[in-house]
Design a protein around this motif. Structure first.
Motif, PDB file in Angstrom:
ATOM      1  N   GLU A   1       0.823  -1.206   0.000  1.00  0.00           N
ATOM      2  CA  GLU A   1       0.000   0.000   0.000  1.00  0.00           C
ATOM      3  C   GLU A   1       0.858   1.258   0.000  1.00  0.00           C
ATOM      4  OE1 GLU A   1      -3.352   2.124   2.900  1.00  0.00           O
ATOM      5  OE2 GLU A   1      -2.688   0.051   3.260  1.00  0.00           O
ATOM      6  N   ALA A   2       1.950   1.240   0.770  1.00  0.00           N
ATOM      7  CA  ALA A   2       2.850   2.398   0.802  1.00  0.00           C
ATOM      8  C   ALA A   2       3.513   2.613  -0.557  1.00  0.00           C
ATOM      9  CB  ALA A   2       3.902   2.211   1.891  1.00  0.00           C
ATOM     10  N   ILE A   3       3.953   1.546  -1.210  1.00  0.00           N
ATOM     11  CA  ILE A   3       4.597   1.667  -2.527  1.00  0.00           C
ATOM     12  C   ILE A   3       3.600   2.210  -3.551  1.00  0.00           C
ATOM     13  CG2 ILE A   3       5.644   0.371  -4.414  1.00  0.00           C
ATOM     14  CD1 ILE A   3       7.502   0.793  -2.056  1.00  0.00           C
ATOM     15  N   ASN A   4       2.371   1.713  -3.520  1.00  0.00           N
ATOM     16  CA  ASN A   4       1.349   2.199  -4.456  1.00  0.00           C
ATOM     17  C   ASN A   4       1.079   3.686  -4.254  1.00  0.00           C
ATOM     18  OD1 ASN A   4       1.065  -0.355  -5.542  1.00  0.00           O
ATOM     19  ND2 ASN A   4      -0.607  -0.914  -4.180  1.00  0.00           N
ATOM     20  N   TYR A   5       1.133   4.124  -3.004  1.00  0.00           N
ATOM     21  CA  TYR A   5       0.907   5.548  -2.736  1.00  0.00           C
ATOM     22  C   TYR A   5       2.087   6.389  -3.229  1.00  0.00           C
ATOM     23  CZ  TYR A   5       0.732   9.925  -0.125  1.00  0.00           C
ATOM     24  OH  TYR A   5       0.740  11.248   0.210  1.00  0.00           O
ATOM     25  N   LEU A   6       3.313   5.934  -2.976  1.00  0.00           N
ATOM     26  CA  LEU A   6       4.492   6.714  -3.358  1.00  0.00           C
ATOM     27  C   LEU A   6       4.614   6.857  -4.872  1.00  0.00           C
ATOM     28  CD1 LEU A   6       7.154   5.379  -0.821  1.00  0.00           C
ATOM     29  CD2 LEU A   6       5.938   7.565  -0.771  1.00  0.00           C
TER      30      LEU A   6
ATOM     31  N   ILE B   1       8.918  -0.206 -13.966  1.00  0.00           N
ATOM     32  CA  ILE B   1      10.292   0.259 -13.738  1.00  0.00           C
ATOM     33  C   ILE B   1      10.324   1.311 -12.631  1.00  0.00           C
ATOM     34  CG2 ILE B   1      12.199   1.528 -14.781  1.00  0.00           C
ATOM     35  CD1 ILE B   1      11.484   0.135 -17.442  1.00  0.00           C
ATOM     36  N   ILE B   2       9.405   2.267 -12.692  1.00  0.00           N
ATOM     37  CA  ILE B   2       9.350   3.309 -11.662  1.00  0.00           C
ATOM     38  C   ILE B   2       9.032   2.711 -10.299  1.00  0.00           C
ATOM     39  CG2 ILE B   2       8.034   5.337 -10.915  1.00  0.00           C
ATOM     40  CD1 ILE B   2       7.701   6.059 -13.874  1.00  0.00           C
TER      41      ILE B   2
ATOM     42  N   LYS C   1      10.922   1.094  -4.855  1.00  0.00           N
ATOM     43  CA  LYS C   1      11.123   0.022  -3.890  1.00  0.00           C
ATOM     44  C   LYS C   1      12.568  -0.062  -3.419  1.00  0.00           C
ATOM     45  CE  LYS C   1       7.563  -3.416  -4.956  1.00  0.00           C
ATOM     46  NZ  LYS C   1       7.347  -4.793  -5.484  1.00  0.00           N
ATOM     47  N   ASN C   2      13.493   0.060  -4.387  1.00  0.00           N
ATOM     48  CA  ASN C   2      14.901  -0.169  -4.078  1.00  0.00           C
ATOM     49  C   ASN C   2      15.616   1.062  -3.536  1.00  0.00           C
ATOM     50  OD1 ASN C   2      14.668  -2.835  -5.029  1.00  0.00           O
ATOM     51  ND2 ASN C   2      15.046  -2.170  -7.133  1.00  0.00           N
ATOM     52  N   LYS C   3      15.169   2.256  -3.920  1.00  0.00           N
ATOM     53  CA  LYS C   3      15.902   3.473  -3.570  1.00  0.00           C
ATOM     54  C   LYS C   3      15.338   4.195  -2.347  1.00  0.00           C
ATOM     55  CE  LYS C   3      18.784   3.119  -6.968  1.00  0.00           C
ATOM     56  NZ  LYS C   3      20.220   2.841  -6.703  1.00  0.00           N
ATOM     57  N   ILE C   4      14.040   4.046  -2.076  1.00  0.00           N
ATOM     58  CA  ILE C   4      13.422   4.780  -0.977  1.00  0.00           C
ATOM     59  C   ILE C   4      13.355   3.874   0.244  1.00  0.00           C
ATOM     60  CG2 ILE C   4      11.340   5.945  -0.168  1.00  0.00           C
ATOM     61  CD1 ILE C   4      10.783   6.808  -2.987  1.00  0.00           C
TER      62      ILE C   4
ATOM     63  N   PRO D   1       4.103  13.103  -6.907  1.00  0.00           N
ATOM     64  CA  PRO D   1       4.975  13.665  -7.973  1.00  0.00           C
ATOM     65  C   PRO D   1       6.445  13.737  -7.576  1.00  0.00           C
ATOM     66  CG  PRO D   1       2.952  14.940  -7.753  1.00  0.00           C
ATOM     67  CD  PRO D   1       2.956  13.970  -6.617  1.00  0.00           C
ATOM     68  N   LYS D   2       6.731  14.084  -6.321  1.00  0.00           N
ATOM     69  CA  LYS D   2       8.114  14.236  -5.879  1.00  0.00           C
ATOM     70  C   LYS D   2       8.906  12.951  -6.104  1.00  0.00           C
ATOM     71  CE  LYS D   2      10.809  14.847  -1.655  1.00  0.00           C
ATOM     72  NZ  LYS D   2      10.741  15.108  -0.186  1.00  0.00           N
ATOM     73  N   TYR D   3       8.387  11.838  -5.620  1.00  0.00           N
ATOM     74  CA  TYR D   3       9.103  10.568  -5.743  1.00  0.00           C
ATOM     75  C   TYR D   3       9.017  10.020  -7.164  1.00  0.00           C
ATOM     76  CZ  TYR D   3       8.814  10.857  -0.681  1.00  0.00           C
ATOM     77  OH  TYR D   3       8.907  11.279   0.610  1.00  0.00           O
ATOM     78  N   ARG D   4       7.932  10.302  -7.852  1.00  0.00           N
ATOM     79  CA  ARG D   4       7.789   9.801  -9.213  1.00  0.00           C
ATOM     80  C   ARG D   4       8.794  10.464 -10.148  1.00  0.00           C
ATOM     81  NH1 ARG D   4       3.922   6.864 -11.646  1.00  0.00           N
ATOM     82  NH2 ARG D   4       3.774   7.057 -13.907  1.00  0.00           N
ATOM     83  N   ILE D   5       8.984  11.771  -9.962  1.00  0.00           N
ATOM     84  CA  ILE D   5       9.954  12.489 -10.812  1.00  0.00           C
ATOM     85  C   ILE D   5      11.369  11.988 -10.534  1.00  0.00           C
ATOM     86  CG2 ILE D   5      10.985  14.740 -11.246  1.00  0.00           C
ATOM     87  CD1 ILE D   5       8.204  15.952 -10.763  1.00  0.00           C
ATOM     88  N   GLN D   6      11.705  11.795  -9.253  1.00  0.00           N
ATOM     89  CA  GLN D   6      13.035  11.294  -8.912  1.00  0.00           C
ATOM     90  C   GLN D   6      13.257   9.898  -9.493  1.00  0.00           C
ATOM     91  OE1 GLN D   6      13.478  11.459  -4.685  1.00  0.00           O
ATOM     92  NE2 GLN D   6      13.382  13.698  -4.575  1.00  0.00           N
ATOM     93  N   ALA D   7      12.257   9.045  -9.391  1.00  0.00           N
ATOM     94  CA  ALA D   7      12.391   7.683  -9.928  1.00  0.00           C
ATOM     95  C   ALA D   7      12.530   7.710 -11.441  1.00  0.00           C
ATOM     96  CB  ALA D   7      11.179   6.844  -9.511  1.00  0.00           C
ATOM     97  N   THR D   8      11.806   8.618 -12.104  1.00  0.00           N
ATOM     98  CA  THR D   8      11.902   8.717 -13.566  1.00  0.00           C
ATOM     99  C   THR D   8      13.296   9.176 -13.992  1.00  0.00           C
ATOM    100  OG1 THR D   8       9.536   9.261 -13.659  1.00  0.00           O
ATOM    101  CG2 THR D   8      10.866   9.768 -15.599  1.00  0.00           C
ATOM    102  N   GLU D   9      13.872  10.163 -13.249  1.00  0.00           N
ATOM    103  CA  GLU D   9      15.218  10.630 -13.574  1.00  0.00           C
ATOM    104  C   GLU D   9      16.249   9.526 -13.384  1.00  0.00           C
ATOM    105  OE1 GLU D   9      16.157  13.425 -14.890  1.00  0.00           O
ATOM    106  OE2 GLU D   9      14.090  14.150 -15.018  1.00  0.00           O
TER     107      GLU D   9
END
Length: 351
Positions: free
Chosen positions: A164-169, A212-213, A218-221, A173-181
Motif C-alpha cells: 500500500e505504501a509503494i502504491n501511494y508513493l 520500472i518506476i 522500492k529499491n531506492k526509498i 509527484p516528488k518521488y515519481r519524478i526522482q524515480a523517472t530521472e
C-alpha cells in the motif's frame, strides 16, 4: 487397677474389629454412581477377570457390542429374551463405557486403584474428571499452531501495508519524478522503439514504465515506521525462537553500556545520544526512525539527551500545542458546542 486394664482390652478389641471390617469391605463399595461403569464393575460388564489381557478385553467387547448394538436389535431374538430396544441400548452404552475404561492402561490403573482403595472417595472423583476434562490434544501443539497462525497473519499484514505504501508513493509527484530521472540515467526508459513483430502497443509500454518506476521506488526509498519492508526475523515465531540469542545480546550491550559510560565515564556518541532521547520521549525504535532526519538533528543540537534540556523542550511543545488549539477555529467551535449544547444537555420534545 483392674478397670484400666479392662478398658485397654476393650479398646484393643474394638480396634481389631474395625480393622477386620475394613479389610473385609468388598470392592463393590468403591463403586460410585457417575464414575466409570457406575455401580457395576467394568470387568463384570465385559465378563472378564481383573487380570485379563488387553486382547481378551477387546474380544469380549466386540462380542457383546454385536449382540446389543441398536442397529442389530430385533424384537423376539432368543439371545435377547426379555430385552427391549431401550434396555439393549443402555447395555450397549455400558459395554462401551467399560471397554473405554479398560482398554487404556492409565485409565485401567486408576480404576483398579479405585476398587482397591474405596475409602479415597474424593480422590477418585478428581482423578476421573481430570482425565475426562483434560484436552485430547497436546497443549504444546496448540500453542505452536497458534503462534504459526499469528506469525503468518502478521507477515501478510506487513506485506499488505508495504504494498500500500509503494502504491501511494508511485502517485506522489516528488518521488515519481526522482524515480523517472534515475530510470533515464540508468537507460531503462531510453530504449529505441521496436519495429516489426517486436513492436508493442502504447499500453504495454506504459505498463512497463510503471513497473520500472515502481521497482526504483522500492529499491531506492527507505520506508520507515509501520510501512517498512517486512523482515522475516521480526515476526512472532522467529522472535520466540531467537529470544535467548537476543537476550544474550541485550545483557552484553547493557554491561558494555554500564562499563563504558558509568564506570569509565566515556562520552556519548551520536547513536547513544539518540537512544537516550528516544527513551526520554518513550517512543519505539520504529516510531523514532520514522521521524525526519532534520528533526532528529534538532534534538541533537538542543542536547535533549540531558534530562533538564528535554524537560524544557517538552514544556515548550505543550505550550505550542495549547496555542495552536486556542487559535484553531475547529477547536473554538468545539469548545462553544461543549459549553452551550454539550453531550450532557437534556432536552425534551413536546408531544
Amino acid at each position: 487397677m483392674a478397670a484400666p486394664i479392662v478398658s485397654a482390652l476393650r479398646l484393643g478389641l474394638w480396634t481389631v474389629i474395625l480393622l477386620f471390617s475394613a479389610l473385609c469391605i468388598p470392592s463393590a463399595l468403591a463403586l460410585i454412581e457417575g464414575l466409570y461403569c457406575g455401580t457395576q464393575i467394568c470387568y463384570d460388564v465385559l465378563g472378564v477377570s481383573r487380570d485379563a489381557a488387553k486382547a481378551e478385553i477387546g474380544r469380549a467387547y466386540r462380542q457383546l457390542a454385536r449382540k446389543y448394538h441398536p442397529d442389530r436389535f430385533q424384537a423376539g431374538d432368543p439371545a435377547l429374551a426379555g430385552e427391549s430396544a431401550d434396555s439393549a441400548h443402555q447395555k450397549f452404552l455400558l459395554i462401551a463405557t467399560a471397554y473405554e475404561t479398560l482398554k487404556d492402561e492409565e485409565s485401567r490403573r486408576d480404576y483398579d486403584y479405585m476398587l482397591d482403595h474405596p475409602e479415597q472417595y474424593y480422590s477418585h472423583y478428581y482423578t476421573y474428571y481430570r482425565r475426562r476434562l483434560a484436552p485430547k490434544v497436546d497443549v504444546r501443539i496448540v500453542i505452536l499452531v497458534t503462534v504459526c497462525a499469528i506469525s503468518l497473519f502478521q507477515y501478510y499484514s506487513w506485506w499488505s501495508s508495504y504494498t500500500e505504501a509503494i502504491n501511494y508513493l508511485t502517485t506522489v509527484p516528488k518521488y515519481r519524478i526522482q524515480a523517472t530521472e534515475l530510470a533515464k540515467q540508468q537507460g531503462l526508459l531510453n530504449r529505441t522503439k521496436e519495429k516489426g513483430k517486436n513492436r508493442r502497443s502504447k499500453e504495454e509500454i506504459r505498463e512497463e514504465e510503471e513497473e520500472i518506476i515502481r521497482d526504483i521506488i522500492k529499491n531506492k526509498i527507505d520506508i520507515k515506521g509501520g510501512y517498512q519492508k517486512p523482515n522475516i526475523a521480526d515476526i512472532l515465531l522467529f522472535k520466540i525462537v531467537l529470544f535467548p540469542y537476543h537476550m544474550c545480546l541485550y545483557v552484553a550491550w547493557y554491561c558494555s553500556w554500564i562499563y563504558r559510560f558509568s564506570i569509565c565515564g566515556e562520552e556519548y556518541g551520536e547513536e547513544e545520544k539518540l537512544y537516550i532521547i528516544r527513551k526520554h520521549m518513550k517512543m519505539s525504535r520504529a516510531q523514532f526512525d520514522s521521524l525526519d532526519d532534520h528533526l532528529r538533528q534538532t534534538f541533537l543540537e538542543r542536547q535533549l539527551w540531558i534530562k533538564e534540556n528535554y524537560e524544557v523542550y517538552r514544556e515548550e511543545q505543550e505550550e505550542e500545542m495549547k496555542m495552536k488549539m486556542a487559535t484553531d477555529p475547529r477547536w473554538k467551535r468545539y469548545r462553544r458546542w461543549m459549553k452551550s449544547e454539550g453531550p450532557g444537555r437534556i432536552t425534551f420534545i413536546d408531544d
